[in-house]
Design a protein around this motif. Structure first.
Motif, PDB file in Angstrom:
ATOM      1  N   ASN A  69       0.861  -1.317  -0.116  1.00 18.23           N
ATOM      2  CA  ASN A  69       0.039  -0.045  -0.064  1.00 18.23           C
ATOM      3  C   ASN A  69       0.910   1.082   0.039  1.00 18.23           C
ATOM      4  OD1 ASN A  69      -2.362   1.343  -0.009  1.00 18.23           O
ATOM      5  ND2 ASN A  69      -3.001   1.037   2.374  1.00 18.23           N
ATOM      6  N   VAL A  70       2.040   1.090  -0.410  1.00 24.18           N
ATOM      7  CA  VAL A  70       3.073   2.447  -0.426  1.00 24.18           C
ATOM      8  C   VAL A  70       2.935   2.922  -1.959  1.00 24.18           C
ATOM      9  CG1 VAL A  70       5.379   3.374  -0.587  1.00 24.18           C
ATOM     10  CG2 VAL A  70       4.581   1.577   1.580  1.00 24.18           C
ATOM     11  N   ARG A  71       2.545   4.038  -2.231  1.00 22.36           N
ATOM     12  CA  ARG A  71       2.478   4.418  -3.681  1.00 22.36           C
ATOM     13  C   ARG A  71       3.900   4.860  -4.213  1.00 22.36           C
ATOM     14  NH1 ARG A  71      -3.090   8.282  -3.499  1.00 22.36           N
ATOM     15  NH2 ARG A  71      -4.502   6.363  -3.482  1.00 22.36           N
ATOM     16  N   ALA A  72       4.083   4.848  -5.228  1.00 23.02           N
ATOM     17  CA  ALA A  72       5.430   5.216  -6.098  1.00 23.02           C
ATOM     18  C   ALA A  72       5.711   6.723  -5.627  1.00 23.02           C
ATOM     19  CB  ALA A  72       5.219   5.212  -7.563  1.00 23.02           C
ATOM     20  N   GLY A  73       4.897   7.557  -5.579  1.00 28.78           N
ATOM     21  CA  GLY A  73       5.162   8.922  -5.311  1.00 28.78           C
ATOM     22  C   GLY A  73       5.636   8.812  -3.747  1.00 28.78           C
ATOM     23  N   GLU A  74       5.076   8.415  -2.833  1.00 30.60           N
ATOM     24  CA  GLU A  74       5.590   8.222  -1.501  1.00 30.60           C
ATOM     25  C   GLU A  74       6.908   7.612  -1.360  1.00 30.60           C
ATOM     26  OE1 GLU A  74       0.897   7.638   0.038  1.00 30.60           O
ATOM     27  OE2 GLU A  74       2.023   5.769  -0.226  1.00 30.60           O
ATOM     28  N   TYR A  75       7.058   6.721  -2.020  1.00 32.95           N
ATOM     29  CA  TYR A  75       8.391   6.107  -2.071  1.00 32.95           C
ATOM     30  C   TYR A  75       9.600   7.063  -2.595  1.00 32.95           C
ATOM     31  CZ  TYR A  75      12.448   2.898  -3.169  1.00 32.95           C
ATOM     32  OH  TYR A  75      13.791   2.648  -3.035  1.00 32.95           O
ATOM     33  N   LEU A  76       9.371   7.363  -3.726  1.00 32.43           N
ATOM     34  CA  LEU A  76      10.406   8.437  -4.186  1.00 32.43           C
ATOM     35  C   LEU A  76      10.348   9.661  -3.650  1.00 32.43           C
ATOM     36  CD1 LEU A  76       9.146   7.905  -8.077  1.00 32.43           C
ATOM     37  CD2 LEU A  76      11.337   7.428  -7.107  1.00 32.43           C
ATOM     38  N   ILE A  77       9.588  10.153  -2.859  1.00 33.99           N
ATOM     39  CA  ILE A  77       9.768  11.635  -2.216  1.00 33.99           C
ATOM     40  C   ILE A  77      10.319  10.894  -0.826  1.00 33.99           C
ATOM     41  CG2 ILE A  77       8.406  13.219  -0.616  1.00 33.99           C
ATOM     42  CD1 ILE A  77       6.305  13.239  -3.059  1.00 33.99           C
ATOM     43  N   GLY A  78       9.990   9.801  -0.287  1.00 34.31           N
ATOM     44  CA  GLY A  78      10.638   9.379   1.152  1.00 34.31           C
ATOM     45  C   GLY A  78      12.456   9.322   0.713  1.00 34.31           C
ATOM     46  N   VAL A  79      12.735   8.482  -0.064  1.00 33.51           N
ATOM     47  CA  VAL A  79      13.990   8.359  -0.615  1.00 33.51           C
ATOM     48  C   VAL A  79      14.734   9.518  -1.140  1.00 33.51           C
ATOM     49  CG1 VAL A  79      15.701   7.076  -2.145  1.00 33.51           C
ATOM     50  CG2 VAL A  79      13.700   5.922  -1.095  1.00 33.51           C
ATOM     51  N   GLY A  80      14.090  10.502  -2.195  1.00 36.57           N
ATOM     52  CA  GLY A  80      14.300  11.507  -2.635  1.00 36.57           C
ATOM     53  C   GLY A  80      14.721  12.646  -1.452  1.00 36.57           C
ATOM     54  N   ALA A  81      13.971  12.728  -0.493  1.00 35.01           N
ATOM     55  CA  ALA A  81      13.858  13.674   0.171  1.00 35.01           C
ATOM     56  C   ALA A  81      15.241  13.312   1.360  1.00 35.01           C
ATOM     57  CB  ALA A  81      12.756  13.836   1.304  1.00 35.01           C
ATOM     58  N   TYR A  82      15.277  12.188   1.680  1.00 41.49           N
ATOM     59  CA  TYR A  82      16.694  11.737   2.302  1.00 41.49           C
ATOM     60  C   TYR A  82      17.862  12.111   1.619  1.00 41.49           C
ATOM     61  CZ  TYR A  82      20.205   8.795   4.421  1.00 41.49           C
ATOM     62  OH  TYR A  82      21.276   8.335   4.886  1.00 41.49           O
ATOM     63  N   ILE A  83      17.859  11.705   0.611  1.00 42.49           N
ATOM     64  CA  ILE A  83      19.167  12.159  -0.033  1.00 42.49           C
ATOM     65  C   ILE A  83      19.415  13.482  -0.432  1.00 42.49           C
ATOM     66  CG2 ILE A  83      20.552  11.704  -2.294  1.00 42.49           C
ATOM     67  CD1 ILE A  83      19.148   8.933  -2.570  1.00 42.49           C
ATOM     68  N   PHE A  84      18.347  14.216  -0.665  1.00 45.32           N
ATOM     69  CA  PHE A  84      18.446  15.767  -0.821  1.00 45.32           C
ATOM     70  C   PHE A  84      19.041  16.283   0.417  1.00 45.32           C
ATOM     71  CE2 PHE A  84      16.679  19.993  -0.600  1.00 45.32           C
ATOM     72  CZ  PHE A  84      17.001  20.381  -1.828  1.00 45.32           C
ATOM     73  N   LEU A  85      18.457  16.138   1.381  1.00 45.03           N
ATOM     74  CA  LEU A  85      18.986  16.388   2.712  1.00 45.03           C
ATOM     75  C   LEU A  85      20.522  16.039   3.161  1.00 45.03           C
ATOM     76  CD1 LEU A  85      15.792  16.415   5.232  1.00 45.03           C
ATOM     77  CD2 LEU A  85      16.663  18.322   4.044  1.00 45.03           C
ATOM     78  N   LEU A  86      20.972  14.729   2.787  1.00 48.62           N
ATOM     79  CA  LEU A  86      21.947  14.422   3.098  1.00 48.62           C
ATOM     80  C   LEU A  86      23.197  15.241   2.092  1.00 48.62           C
ATOM     81  CD1 LEU A  86      23.217  12.145   4.879  1.00 48.62           C
ATOM     82  CD2 LEU A  86      23.400  10.540   2.985  1.00 48.62           C
TER      83      LEU A  86
END
Lengths: 284, 232
Positions: B88-105
């Protein structure tokens, strides 16, 4: 008590380009039922799971999963489904706890469930161990813990005991039966006939994308008991094969009267021999 | 879109990357290299913050791109992404979750570059703004590569040449005029140009047009990759 249908398929067919992988698949699975889809590698078992879980779209036919069309399962619908796929899909670098913690957050359930399910699958001592340090059987139990953590109404298990030692397989069988006891409908694929006979309320034998036999395992075996023989092993080491009718009654009775019988077996085939009888193929 | 699920992916990524040295090293390597070289090498006549701008450009072309592609392709290869999608995880939720992490790092790395470059006040904000645009573009390229690829091996074979173009072309352009003519068409060169003018930053038409055009192409490539392969 009225049983509820969890999965109903109606003439499902699937092909990849010109290669037909499933045709005319009709199954019905009720709550608290373990349904086994049996067939050799490449028969189409995983494809059917992918169709039922909305990962693939069939070319014809319909399927209802929890009352929803399989092509449009809602987010709420997915939250009622648990899965153990052919590849466990665990995060190797994370601990058992962290793997499950991720899914408690996704499902919005209490973290208390982690301890409950880890105890249930016998991994309470491996809570802080990274997944890459677990044995194959432990990984499979962790995948099962993840699948049942949110108490799903349907559990899809794709070869859940493949490659496991008998003790771990037996442990997993016990867990599957516990889930059945709670009313979970279980869709199991396997090519282990013994497992299917032990666990399943109904099985479908799948060959080249078609269901060639469907029903209660023991009934299927009885149906194909063409030999209808009785095998006797006597205490003196002699072995006798007799027809299973009244003509053998006196002889068998005499052996018993003389306390000469070591063992007696009927000649009913197992599911594997039924499959061979129908298709001329062995399970691989 | 569920914030709870996006946060769950974000937290998972923190725990996972901390144990994944091959990905982690890419985020640390260039800021660390800049600290060392900037304090060790002082060449007379060299432009101010030469190494900061050089390594920050390489960092933009490398870390977010390879990090995003590596994470997505590993999740596809190991089937974890399919499990997430089926949970039940949407592609957008996954990409934003991972992307936000890499962006902040990566932005943490950008702060390190900024400190080493001794940018202060509005200059620091300008530097971080320019870095963030470059990081975001590279993130999208990484996401497109990760989505296109079936496994880590195929992702790496695409990532390396792409990453080399965006990381090294701006540096090579300093020494070769012909390369410079090509290099000006890529976002990392424009980011490099902007970083060279921090403090007196002015966005030219060329800067904005090239970066926007690069972004548009990358988004189109991501959509094509997603339609072709999906996430799971």
């Amino acid at each position: 008590m009225e049983q509820k249908n969890r999965i109903v398929t109606d003439h499902i067919a699937m092909s990849f380009q010109d290669n037909v992988v499933l045709q005319d698949i009709n199954v019905k699975i009720e709550e608290g039922e373990i349904f086994g889809l049996l067939g050799p590698s490449g028969a189409g078992k995983t494809t059917l799971i992918k169709i039922l879980t909305g990962q693939l779209k069939q070319i014809s036919g319909t399927a209802q999963v929890l009352g929803m069309d399989n092509r449009s399962i809602t987010r709420e619908g997915y939250a009622k489904i648990g899965m153990v796929l052919d590849n466990t899909g665990l995060y190797d670098r994370l601990t058992c706890w962290d793997n499950l913690a991720l899914f408690t957050e996704i499902y919005g359930i209490s973290k208390d469930r982690i301890k409950v399910v880890l105890n249930k699958v016998g991994l309470e001592d491996a809570t802080k161990r990274s997944v890459h340090k677990l044995s194959k059987g432990m990984k499979q139990r962790l995948a099962l813990a993840r699948a049942i953590m949110h108490e799903p109404e349907i559990l899809f298990l794709d070869e859940p005991t493949s490659g496991l030692d008998p003790a771990t397989a037996s442990y997993i069988h016990q867990l599957i039966l516990e889930e059945k006891g709670k009313g979970t409908a279980i869709f199991l694929t396997t090519h282990n006939m013994e497992e299917a006979t032990k666990l399943c309320d109904n099985v479908a034998l799948l060959n080249k994308g078609q269901i060639v036999e469907y029903g209660y395992p023991k009934n299927i075996c009885r149906k194909y008991n063409f030999q209808n023989k009785i095998q006797l092993l006597l205490k003196n080491g002699e072995s006798h094969t007799l027809t299973n009718d009244s003509s053998s009654a006196e002889l068998i009775g005499n052996y018993f009267k003389n306390n000469a019988v070591e063992s007696i077996h009927s000649s009913e085939p197992n599911l594997e021999t039924v499959f061979m009888e129908i298709t001329g193929r062995r399970f691989e | 879109m569920s914030i709870r699920k996006t946060m769950a992916i974000f937290k998972k990524q923190i725990k996972d990357t901390l144990k994944n040295r091959t990905v982690l090293i890419q985020f640390i390597m260039f800021p660390l290299l800049t600290i060392i070289i900037n304090s060790a090498m002082q060449v007379e006549g060299m432009p101010k913050n030469y190494f900061v701008v050089l390594f920050a450009t390489m960092y933009i072309g490398m870390a977010p791109l390879t990090g995003m592609a590596a994470i997505i392709s590993e999740e596809k290869e190991k089937n974890t992404l399919r499990v997430l999608m089926m949970s039940n995880v949407r592609a957008g939720e996954y990409l934003i979750g991972v992307g936000a992490y890499i962006f902040l790092l990566c932005m943490l790395g950008a702060v390190v570059f900024g400190i080493v470059g001794d940018y202060q006040g509005s200059a620091m904000l300008q530097f971080l703004f320019v870095m963030s645009i470059g990081i975001l573009t590279s993130l999208l390229i990484g996401a497109a590569i990760g989505t296109w690829s079936k496994n880590q091996m195929s992702a790496t074979s695409i990532t390396i040449p792409v990453m080399m173009i965006f990381s090294f072309l701006p540096m090579l352009a300093m020494f070769n005029e012909s390369i410079g003519k090509v290099s000006r068409l890529i976002y990392s060169q424009q980011i490099n140009n902007l970083m060279s003018n921090i403090g007196v930053l002015e966005l030219s038409f060329e800067n904005v047009f090239v970066i926007a055009a690069n972004m548009a192409v990358v988004i189109a490539l991501f959509v094509i990759a997603y339609r072709r392969s999906g996430l799971a």
